[in-house]
Design a protein around this motif. Structure first.
Motif, PDB file in Angstrom:
ATOM      1  N   SER A 175      -1.226   0.763  -0.572  1.00 42.73           N
ATOM      2  CA  SER A 175      -2.794   1.168   0.023  1.00 42.73           C
ATOM      3  C   SER A 175      -3.351   2.147  -0.571  1.00 42.73           C
ATOM      4  O   SER A 175      -4.647   2.297  -0.979  1.00 42.73           O
ATOM      5  N   GLN A 176      -2.838   3.311  -1.138  1.00 40.59           N
ATOM      6  CA  GLN A 176      -3.295   4.308  -1.999  1.00 40.59           C
ATOM      7  C   GLN A 176      -3.966   3.670  -3.252  1.00 40.59           C
ATOM      8  O   GLN A 176      -5.069   4.375  -3.536  1.00 40.59           O
ATOM      9  N   ARG A 177      -3.475   3.073  -3.990  1.00 44.40           N
ATOM     10  CA  ARG A 177      -3.802   2.287  -4.973  1.00 44.40           C
ATOM     11  C   ARG A 177      -5.004   1.514  -4.812  1.00 44.40           C
ATOM     12  O   ARG A 177      -6.050   1.329  -5.601  1.00 44.40           O
ATOM     13  N   LEU A 178      -5.174   0.803  -3.679  1.00 41.63           N
ATOM     14  CA  LEU A 178      -6.145  -0.084  -3.341  1.00 41.63           C
ATOM     15  C   LEU A 178      -7.302   0.619  -2.770  1.00 41.63           C
ATOM     16  O   LEU A 178      -8.451   0.425  -3.341  1.00 41.63           O
ATOM     17  N   LEU A 179      -7.179   1.618  -1.864  1.00 46.72           N
ATOM     18  CA  LEU A 179      -8.236   2.588  -1.264  1.00 46.72           C
ATOM     19  C   LEU A 179      -8.547   3.661  -2.198  1.00 46.72           C
ATOM     20  O   LEU A 179      -9.702   4.231  -1.850  1.00 46.72           O
ATOM     21  N   GLY A 180      -7.506   4.330  -2.627  1.00 51.17           N
ATOM     22  CA  GLY A 180      -7.777   5.655  -3.412  1.00 51.17           C
ATOM     23  C   GLY A 180      -7.881   6.782  -2.556  1.00 51.17           C
ATOM     24  O   GLY A 180      -8.319   6.842  -1.308  1.00 51.17           O
ATOM     25  N   GLY A 181      -7.241   8.069  -3.158  1.00 48.90           N
ATOM     26  CA  GLY A 181      -7.414   9.131  -2.257  1.00 48.90           C
ATOM     27  C   GLY A 181      -6.425   9.137  -0.840  1.00 48.90           C
ATOM     28  O   GLY A 181      -5.587   8.264  -0.856  1.00 48.90           O
ATOM     29  N   GLU A 182      -6.706   9.890  -0.098  1.00 50.00           N
ATOM     30  CA  GLU A 182      -5.884  10.208   1.219  1.00 50.00           C
ATOM     31  C   GLU A 182      -6.331   9.000   2.340  1.00 50.00           C
ATOM     32  O   GLU A 182      -7.484   8.656   2.345  1.00 50.00           O
ATOM     33  N   VAL A 183      -5.173   8.166   2.582  1.00 49.43           N
ATOM     34  CA  VAL A 183      -5.176   7.147   3.616  1.00 49.43           C
ATOM     35  C   VAL A 183      -4.828   7.593   5.000  1.00 49.43           C
ATOM     36  O   VAL A 183      -4.241   8.721   5.125  1.00 49.43           O
ATOM     37  N   LEU A 184      -5.702   6.934   5.973  1.00 51.74           N
ATOM     38  CA  LEU A 184      -5.499   7.318   7.291  1.00 51.74           C
ATOM     39  C   LEU A 184      -4.145   7.550   7.667  1.00 51.74           C
ATOM     40  O   LEU A 184      -3.888   8.537   8.432  1.00 51.74           O
ATOM     41  N   ASP A 185      -3.074   6.746   7.529  1.00 52.45           N
ATOM     42  CA  ASP A 185      -1.647   6.540   7.811  1.00 52.45           C
ATOM     43  C   ASP A 185      -1.574   6.849   9.465  1.00 52.45           C
ATOM     44  O   ASP A 185      -1.175   7.707   9.867  1.00 52.45           O
ATOM     45  N   GLY A 186      -2.353   5.963  10.271  1.00 52.39           N
ATOM     46  CA  GLY A 186      -2.148   6.103  11.579  1.00 52.39           C
ATOM     47  C   GLY A 186      -2.683   4.931  12.407  1.00 52.39           C
ATOM     48  O   GLY A 186      -3.161   4.056  11.743  1.00 52.39           O
ATOM     49  N   ALA A 187      -2.899   4.795  13.569  1.00 53.70           N
ATOM     50  CA  ALA A 187      -3.450   3.742  14.438  1.00 53.70           C
ATOM     51  C   ALA A 187      -4.147   4.312  15.642  1.00 53.70           C
ATOM     52  O   ALA A 187      -3.916   5.449  16.007  1.00 53.70           O
TER      53      ALA A 187
END
Length: 297
Positions: A175-187
């Motif tokens: 997900s980080q490779r796709l979105l870049g930077g810090e990812v939400l990691d939550g719901a």
């Protein structure tokens, strides 16, 4: 028909209750959510992180909702709509890599169910006995707003008495490779229904620019939108991505929860959320303040 937000559940770093969505919390310094600690380890084995995070948020949203039934409705009238771009991306990448290197015999049968894009929504429905329509929206950055739209459509058509809407994005290498930077990691989970006195989902629009959504909906008290946008007189503008990380498909659902809490905390009337890709497709949603405090939060 009136559609109301009757429950909110959160599985986010540094957040324990809806009021924390407005607090100045150093989310990046907070530890990741531990689903096993919140739900117990039973039933989580072999489930990917997106599913585990969603289960945490849904459990709390159902508990928070008016006339809640955490174990499920059992009547076929509670639907589940999930918004996510990278939900099971890590599993898909791992499975395809294994097939490329070892063939199909190298793939664990426990991984294959998690390779389905609907695994989060189906797991939520099974866990809580929600037997209504089941849908995953994964069409990019408008997914969260679109999930709210489809939830309202299910309610208006009578296909559901209430809808559990979930926005989830897990952190991970893929997900980080796709979105870049810090990812939400939550719901974030919301319980929407045709009754109640919570915040009202008042309207939707699709345009090519975020600012155009305000022109078609209403100039609000709060505007939740990603990226730099020109300020408007009397309008508070916030970008929750800068606080919680790149929310991608979960953004609209997260924005909706933030708007609900902000409207009640500030005694304000309206909020507009916008998400998508400027110049291409942007989805907008108008949210109006509810009549009284919602649920137990």
């Amino acid at each position: 028909m009136t559609v109301r937000i009757n429950g909110v559940g959160l599985a986010l770093r540094g957040v324990s209750k809806p009021a924390d969505l407005l607090a100045d919390i150093p989310v990046g310094e907070a530890p990741p959510v531990d689903p096993a600690q919140r739900l117990g380890a039973r039933g989580l084995r072999y489930k990917d992180r997106a599913t585990q995070l969603a289960l945490c948020a849904v459990r709390d949203a159902l508990s928070d909702a008016v006339e809640s039934d955490v174990e499920g409705s059992g009547d076929g009238l509670t639907a589940v709509v999930v918004a996510s771009v990278t939900g099971n991306l890590g599993t898909v990448c791992a499975v395809t890599s294994t097939i490329a290197q070892e063939g199909t015999r190298g793939v664990s049968p426990m991984d294959l169910p998690n390779a389905s894009s609907n695994v989060v929504a189906s797991s939520v429905a099974i866990r809580f006995g929600l037997r209504g329509p089941n849908l995953t929206v994964c069409n990019g950055n408008t997914s969260g707003v679109d999930a709210l739209f489809w939830a309202r459509s299910l309610l208006e058509s009578g296909r559901a008495r209430r809808v559990v809407v979930v926005g989830v994005e897990p952190a991970g290498e893929a997900s980080q490779r796709l979105l870049g930077g810090e990812v939400l990691d939550g719901a974030v989970a919301l319980v929407l229904s045709r009754e109640g006195t919570g915040a009202r989902i008042a309207g939707f629009v699709r345009t090519r620019e975020p600012a155009a959504c305000l022109d078609e909906l209403r100039t609000p008290d709060l505007w939740l939108t990603p990226g730099p946008e020109p300020t408007r007189a009397g309008v508070v503008v916030r970008d929750v991505n800068t606080v919680f990380g790149h929310a991608a498909g979960a953004l609209g659902v997260l924005q909706c929860a933030v708007a609900d809490e902000w409207l009640r905390a500030n005694d304000a009337a309206t909020a507009v959320i916008t998400a998508g890709d400027p110049g291409d497709v942007v989805g907008g949603c108008l949210i109006e303040r509810g009549q009284v405090e919602r649920g137990s939060s």
